[in-house]
Design a protein around this motif. Structure first.
Motif, short mmCIF file in Angstrom:
data_model
loop_
_atom_site.label_atom_id
_atom_site.label_comp_id
_atom_site.label_asym_id
_atom_site.label_seq_id
_atom_site.Cartn_x
_atom_site.Cartn_y
_atom_site.Cartn_z
N GLY A 1 0.95 -1.71 0.16
CA GLY A 1 -0.08 -0.18 0.41
C GLY A 1 0.57 1.22 0.32
N GLU A 2 1.80 1.29 0.27
CA GLU A 2 2.59 2.00 0.29
C GLU A 2 4.27 1.85 -0.20
N ASP A 3 4.29 1.51 -0.67
CA ASP A 3 6.05 0.79 -1.91
C ASP A 3 5.61 0.04 -2.75
N ARG A 4 6.34 -0.43 -2.98
CA ARG A 4 6.55 -1.90 -4.19
C ARG A 4 7.87 -2.61 -3.75
N ASP A 5 7.69 -3.72 -3.85
CA ASP A 5 8.18 -4.65 -3.44
C ASP A 5 8.67 -5.61 -4.50
N ASN A 6 9.11 -6.41 -4.36
CA ASN A 6 9.67 -7.93 -5.39
C ASN A 6 9.79 -7.33 -6.79
N GLU A 7 10.28 -6.78 -7.49
CA GLU A 7 10.15 -5.77 -8.62
C GLU A 7 10.92 -6.72 -9.73
N SER A 8 10.21 -6.79 -10.51
CA SER A 8 10.70 -7.11 -11.79
C SER A 8 10.49 -7.22 -13.34
N PHE A 9 11.23 -6.77 -14.17
CA PHE A 9 11.23 -5.26 -15.37
C PHE A 9 12.34 -6.48 -16.35
N VAL A 10 11.66 -7.58 -16.87
CA VAL A 10 12.62 -7.79 -18.17
C VAL A 10 11.80 -7.23 -20.02
N ILE A 11 13.54 -7.01 -20.74
CA ILE A 11 12.74 -7.09 -21.56
C ILE A 11 12.94 -8.50 -23.16
N ILE A 12 12.11 -8.69 -23.64
CA ILE A 12 11.80 -10.17 -24.09
C ILE A 12 12.48 -10.51 -24.90
N PRO A 13 13.09 -11.55 -24.72
CA PRO A 13 14.56 -11.44 -26.04
C PRO A 13 13.68 -12.02 -27.05
N SER A 14 14.47 -11.66 -27.89
CA SER A 14 13.91 -11.94 -30.01
C SER A 14 12.70 -11.40 -30.00
N SER A 15 11.93 -10.49 -29.43
CA SER A 15 10.83 -9.41 -29.77
C SER A 15 11.56 -8.24 -30.40
N GLY A 16 12.70 -7.71 -30.43
CA GLY A 16 12.36 -6.10 -30.97
C GLY A 16 12.44 -6.57 -32.44
N THR A 17 12.09 -5.40 -33.39
CA THR A 17 12.04 -5.09 -34.39
C THR A 17 12.42 -3.73 -34.79
N GLY A 18 12.91 -3.91 -35.85
CA GLY A 18 13.58 -2.52 -36.77
C GLY A 18 14.87 -2.19 -35.79
N ASP A 19 14.95 -0.94 -36.10
CA ASP A 19 16.17 -0.80 -35.19
C ASP A 19 16.53 -1.40 -33.62
N LEU A 20 15.62 -2.26 -32.78
CA LEU A 20 15.58 -2.72 -32.35
C LEU A 20 15.33 -4.44 -31.69
N ALA A 21 15.77 -4.93 -33.56
CA ALA A 21 16.02 -6.10 -33.43
C ALA A 21 17.49 -6.83 -32.26
N GLY A 22 17.05 -7.97 -32.05
CA GLY A 22 18.23 -8.45 -31.61
C GLY A 22 18.49 -7.41 -29.79
N ILE A 23 16.83 -6.54 -29.03
CA ILE A 23 17.25 -5.80 -28.08
C ILE A 23 16.65 -6.70 -26.69
N THR A 24 17.85 -6.56 -25.47
CA THR A 24 17.87 -7.51 -24.41
C THR A 24 17.91 -6.80 -23.09
N GLY A 25 17.98 -7.34 -22.06
CA GLY A 25 17.38 -5.77 -20.74
C GLY A 25 16.74 -6.14 -19.61
N THR A 26 16.93 -4.69 -18.90
CA THR A 26 15.65 -5.15 -17.92
C THR A 26 15.63 -3.75 -17.58
N GLY A 27 14.73 -3.26 -16.80
CA GLY A 27 14.44 -2.12 -15.66
C GLY A 27 13.50 -2.20 -15.34
N GLY A 28 12.78 -0.61 -15.40
CA GLY A 28 12.34 -0.35 -13.54
C GLY A 28 11.44 0.70 -14.61
N LEU A 29 10.73 0.99 -13.38
CA LEU A 29 8.81 1.63 -13.02
C LEU A 29 9.20 2.33 -11.68
#
Length: 136
Positions: A90-118
């Protein structure tokens, strides 16, 4: 490479689940379709399938999302998918996960991999950041 930006949720449309097949829990599961708009080093738009179980009286719960993004990372244009999830008391974010799906990229972003956050700021600003790699 690192990229960051802000986003707004343009639409949040609940989608019905077949309740007769869903076990009854203390926090029911919901499903929604979201549309987002991104600005900054991450710019473009996305469609998200958002699955959540949140007690709306306390904001305690969690979510899992699959997001399809179209736009730019810095000056590279294309599309890719990513997943993100978190829990909250209710006051925080925990157990966070953010992953770019391998093989999903197209155009100039083909082959992209990585992580991130919100992050949702206290003033209502929504932020996104990515740490990604692209093939040379």
């Amino acid at each position: 490479m690192d990229a960051s930006g802000e986003f707004t949720v343009e639409t949040f449309t609940p989608v019905g689940l077949p309740r007769e097949e869903t076990p009854t829990t203390a926090t029911p599961v919901g499903l929604a379709r979201m549309e987002k708009h991104f600005t900054g080093e991450v710019s473009g738009h996305s469609t998200t399938l958002f699955t959540f179980a949140v007690d709306h009286s306390t904001d305690v719960g969690g979510y899992v999302a699959m997001e399809s993004f179209a736009g730019k990372l810095h000056e590279r244009t294309g599309t890719f998918n990513f997943t993100h999830s978190a829990t909250t008391t209710g006051e925080d974010r925990d157990n966070e996960s953010f992953v770019i799906i391998p093989s999903s990229g197209t155009g100039d972003l083909a082959g992209i991999t990585g992580t991130g956050g919100l992050r949702n700021e206290a003033d209502g600003t929504h932020r996104v950041w990515l740490t990604y790699e692209l093939p040379e």
